[in-house]
Design a protein around this motif. Structure first.
Motif, PDB file in Angstrom:
ATOM      1  N   GLN A   1       0.823  -1.227   0.000  1.00 38.03           N
ATOM      2  CA  GLN A   1       0.000   0.000   0.000  1.00 38.03           C
ATOM      3  C   GLN A   1       0.852   1.269   0.000  1.00 38.03           C
ATOM      4  N   ILE A   2       2.026   1.206  -0.581  1.00 35.65           N
ATOM      5  CA  ILE A   2       2.892   2.390  -0.623  1.00 35.65           C
ATOM      6  C   ILE A   2       2.275   3.519  -1.457  1.00 35.65           C
ATOM      7  N   PRO A   3       1.700   3.241  -2.644  1.00 38.23           N
ATOM      8  CA  PRO A   3       1.100   4.352  -3.394  1.00 38.23           C
ATOM      9  C   PRO A   3      -0.038   5.038  -2.651  1.00 38.23           C
ATOM     10  N   ARG A   4      -0.758   4.288  -1.804  1.00 39.13           N
ATOM     11  CA  ARG A   4      -1.884   4.885  -1.073  1.00 39.13           C
ATOM     12  C   ARG A   4      -1.403   5.854  -0.004  1.00 39.13           C
ATOM     13  N   ASP A   5      -0.359   5.484   0.724  1.00 44.02           N
ATOM     14  CA  ASP A   5       0.102   6.286   1.856  1.00 44.02           C
ATOM     15  C   ASP A   5       1.387   7.050   1.570  1.00 44.02           C
ATOM     16  N   GLY A   6       2.009   6.798   0.443  1.00 50.37           N
ATOM     17  CA  GLY A   6       3.239   7.486   0.072  1.00 50.37           C
ATOM     18  C   GLY A   6       3.258   7.719  -1.427  1.00 50.37           C
ATOM     19  N   SER A   7       4.359   7.391  -2.069  1.00 51.97           N
ATOM     20  CA  SER A   7       4.414   7.541  -3.520  1.00 51.97           C
ATOM     21  C   SER A   7       5.562   6.725  -4.086  1.00 51.97           C
ATOM     22  N   ILE A   8       5.441   6.396  -5.386  1.00 54.52           N
ATOM     23  CA  ILE A   8       6.500   5.714  -6.122  1.00 54.52           C
ATOM     24  C   ILE A   8       6.695   6.472  -7.429  1.00 54.52           C
ATOM     25  N   THR A   9       7.882   6.980  -7.644  1.00 58.05           N
ATOM     26  CA  THR A   9       8.205   7.710  -8.863  1.00 58.05           C
ATOM     27  C   THR A   9       9.204   6.915  -9.683  1.00 58.05           C
ATOM     28  N   LEU A  10       8.921   6.773 -10.991  1.00 59.38           N
ATOM     29  CA  LEU A  10       9.791   6.026 -11.892  1.00 59.38           C
ATOM     30  C   LEU A  10      10.488   6.991 -12.842  1.00 59.38           C
ATOM     31  N   GLU A  11      11.780   6.805 -13.009  1.00 60.41           N
ATOM     32  CA  GLU A  11      12.543   7.611 -13.956  1.00 60.41           C
ATOM     33  C   GLU A  11      13.481   6.695 -14.730  1.00 60.41           C
ATOM     34  N   PRO A  12      13.369   6.639 -16.049  1.00 65.99           N
ATOM     35  CA  PRO A  12      14.299   5.799 -16.822  1.00 65.99           C
ATOM     36  C   PRO A  12      15.715   6.354 -16.757  1.00 65.99           C
ATOM     37  N   ILE A  13      16.676   5.486 -16.684  1.00 59.91           N
ATOM     38  CA  ILE A  13      18.085   5.873 -16.647  1.00 59.91           C
ATOM     39  C   ILE A  13      18.674   5.641 -18.033  1.00 59.91           C
ATOM     40  N   ASP A  14      19.094   6.701 -18.688  1.00 57.67           N
ATOM     41  CA  ASP A  14      19.651   6.572 -20.027  1.00 57.67           C
ATOM     42  C   ASP A  14      21.102   6.089 -19.993  1.00 57.67           C
ATOM     43  N   SER A  15      21.890   6.630 -19.070  1.00 50.80           N
ATOM     44  CA  SER A  15      23.301   6.256 -18.979  1.00 50.80           C
ATOM     45  C   SER A  15      23.681   6.099 -17.516  1.00 50.80           C
ATOM     46  N   GLN A  16      24.467   5.083 -17.218  1.00 50.42           N
ATOM     47  CA  GLN A  16      24.879   4.856 -15.838  1.00 50.42           C
ATOM     48  C   GLN A  16      26.187   4.053 -15.824  1.00 50.42           C
ATOM     49  N   LEU A  17      27.129   4.505 -15.002  1.00 49.23           N
ATOM     50  CA  LEU A  17      28.388   3.790 -14.793  1.00 49.23           C
ATOM     51  C   LEU A  17      28.354   3.186 -13.395  1.00 49.23           C
ATOM     52  N   SER A  18      28.065   1.907 -13.325  1.00 53.35           N
ATOM     53  CA  SER A  18      27.919   1.257 -12.028  1.00 53.35           C
ATOM     54  C   SER A  18      28.069  -0.250 -12.193  1.00 53.35           C
ATOM     55  N   ASP A  19      29.071  -0.818 -11.534  1.00 53.94           N
ATOM     56  CA  ASP A  19      29.218  -2.278 -11.558  1.00 53.94           C
ATOM     57  C   ASP A  19      28.039  -2.947 -10.857  1.00 53.94           C
ATOM     58  N   ALA A  20      27.535  -2.309  -9.787  1.00 57.07           N
ATOM     59  CA  ALA A  20      26.398  -2.873  -9.063  1.00 57.07           C
ATOM     60  C   ALA A  20      25.169  -2.933  -9.965  1.00 57.07           C
ATOM     61  N   ALA A  21      24.968  -1.881 -10.758  1.00 55.31           N
ATOM     62  CA  ALA A  21      23.828  -1.871 -11.676  1.00 55.31           C
ATOM     63  C   ALA A  21      23.986  -2.950 -12.745  1.00 55.31           C
ATOM     64  N   GLU A  22      25.192  -3.147 -13.226  1.00 55.94           N
ATOM     65  CA  GLU A  22      25.424  -4.189 -14.227  1.00 55.94           C
ATOM     66  C   GLU A  22      25.147  -5.579 -13.646  1.00 55.94           C
ATOM     67  N   ARG A  23      25.537  -5.790 -12.385  1.00 53.55           N
ATOM     68  CA  ARG A  23      25.247  -7.076 -11.751  1.00 53.55           C
ATOM     69  C   ARG A  23      23.744  -7.271 -11.594  1.00 53.55           C
ATOM     70  N   ALA A  24      23.025  -6.195 -11.259  1.00 47.85           N
ATOM     71  CA  ALA A  24      21.572  -6.285 -11.111  1.00 47.85           C
ATOM     72  C   ALA A  24      20.909  -6.640 -12.443  1.00 47.85           C
ATOM     73  N   GLU A  25      21.411  -6.072 -13.534  1.00 51.60           N
ATOM     74  CA  GLU A  25      20.842  -6.380 -14.848  1.00 51.60           C
ATOM     75  C   GLU A  25      21.140  -7.819 -15.247  1.00 51.60           C
ATOM     76  N   ARG A  26      22.352  -8.292 -14.923  1.00 47.87           N
ATOM     77  CA  ARG A  26      22.683  -9.681 -15.254  1.00 47.87           C
ATOM     78  C   ARG A  26      21.850 -10.669 -14.444  1.00 47.87           C
ATOM     79  N   ALA A  27      21.435 -10.244 -13.250  1.00 50.13           N
ATOM     80  CA  ALA A  27      20.621 -11.127 -12.401  1.00 50.13           C
ATOM     81  C   ALA A  27      19.177 -11.202 -12.856  1.00 50.13           C
ATOM     82  N   SER A  28      18.796 -10.332 -13.801  1.00 53.37           N
ATOM     83  CA  SER A  28      17.411 -10.314 -14.294  1.00 53.37           C
ATOM     84  C   SER A  28      17.374 -10.914 -15.684  1.00 53.37           C
TER      85      SER A  28
END
Length: 327
Positions: free
Chosen positions: A64-91
């Protein structure tokens, strides 16, 4: 990757953090205690692989986060992050093929609004198409196709049917049911004015221009091309890359057919009128059927992925039930 900014009530921050920390597709997690003021609460920032964005957001909706808070989505066009690359490989899957359903819903909701701009674009598109028909100019016909805003409500209707959202379906149908008659009426009146002022010959007939006769002579290829365009349009709408949408608009003759209906009525050319009506019906039917089929397949893939997610233990870490409250 998709960047999430989540405003969370204080009593649920721990569960959200546990969920995101346990999700292999999430990275760059940031916690800002008490940073939110309206609504009050904590702010959590993180990046999520596009392939799993809707799955993670589904868990947040169950809290119920949208009801009592909020969720904002923003696409990331460019990112330098090994952690992000690992997250993408895990999906599993590829980001370009992933569907973020919340993003699709936002796009279609915006494009189905029956406002002044939508009607003005419909009128202008039909008027441009009218001049293209007068002159037998395919270039002007193409220009009218690009200007026409009708694909938004068509796509919105397809999304509404697949997600069973009655309100969005009614808004989409209203936009089409009002927009097309207004565009047709504009072409009808414009033709009468052009004939009265001598800009258009009194014996004008659309059949005199072979380069634009396809507008009122539907055949099997009319349906096939419209179906291909409907599929491409939905894929463009749901993917991270939407550059193909302009090509989709150029490939279907809904706006030129609508304009030709008004023109044919104004000059009492009823064979052209019937042909244009048939062309419009063929195009709309093919686009809707193709759009529904494409979205249904994509939705089924997402639901299967979500079911697998429910059994991987990530939700249990955050104290969530294994049964979702909705997809």
């Amino acid at each position: 990757m998709v960047h999430l900014r989540i405003v969370v009530p204080v009593d649920r921050s721990g569960k959200v953090l546990d969920l995101l920390e346990a999700a292999p597709s999430a990275a760059n997690l940031v916690f800002l205690a008490g940073a939110a003021r309206q609504p009050s609460g904590d702010v959590i920032l993180c990046d999520v692989a596009r392939e799993d964005a809707s799955v993670v957001i589904g868990d947040l909706k169950d809290m119920q986060i949208p009801r009592d808070g909020s969720i904002t989505l923003e696409p990331i066009d460019s990112q330098l992050s090994d952690a992000a690359e690992r997250a993408e490989r895990a999906s599993p899957g590829t980001p370009s093929n992933a569907v973020v359903w919340e993003e699709v819903e936002a796009r279609t909701s915006e494009s189905t609004e029956l406002g002044g701009n939508f009607l003005i674009f419909m009128i202008l598109a039909c008027l441009i198409a009218s001049v293209g028909i007068y002159l037998g100019s395919p270039i002007l016909i193409v220009g009218a196709m690009v200007v026409g805003p009708e694909f938004g409500p068509i796509a919105g209707f397809c999304v509404a049917v697949v997600e069973r959202r009655r309100e969005l379906a009614m808004r989409s149908l209203s936009a089409l049911a009002i927009g097309f008659p207004i565009g047709i009426t504009a072409a009808f009146l414009f033709t009468l004015v052009c004939r009265a002022t001598g800009l258009l010959d009194t014996d004008f007939s659309g059949s005199q221009h072979p380069l634009t006769q396809f507008i009122s002579h539907p055949d099997a290829f009319s349906f096939i091309v419209a179906a291909f365009a409907g599929t491409a349009g939905v894929l463009s709408l749901t993917s991270a890359k939407s550059g193909a949408l302009v090509g989709v608009l150029i490939s279907v003759t809904t706006i030129p057919a609508a304009a030709n209906i008004g023109i044919a009525a104004a000059v009492a050319d009823w064979s052209e009128w019937r042909g244009a009506m048939a062309q419009l019906a063929v195009n709309l039917t093919a686009i809707v059927l193709a759009g529904l089929t494409t979205l249904s397949i994509q939705r089924r893939i997402y639901e299967r992925r979500r079911r697998r997610h429910l059994g991987d233990g990530t939700r249990a870490v955050a104290g969530l039930s294994s049964e979702p409250k909705g997809t």
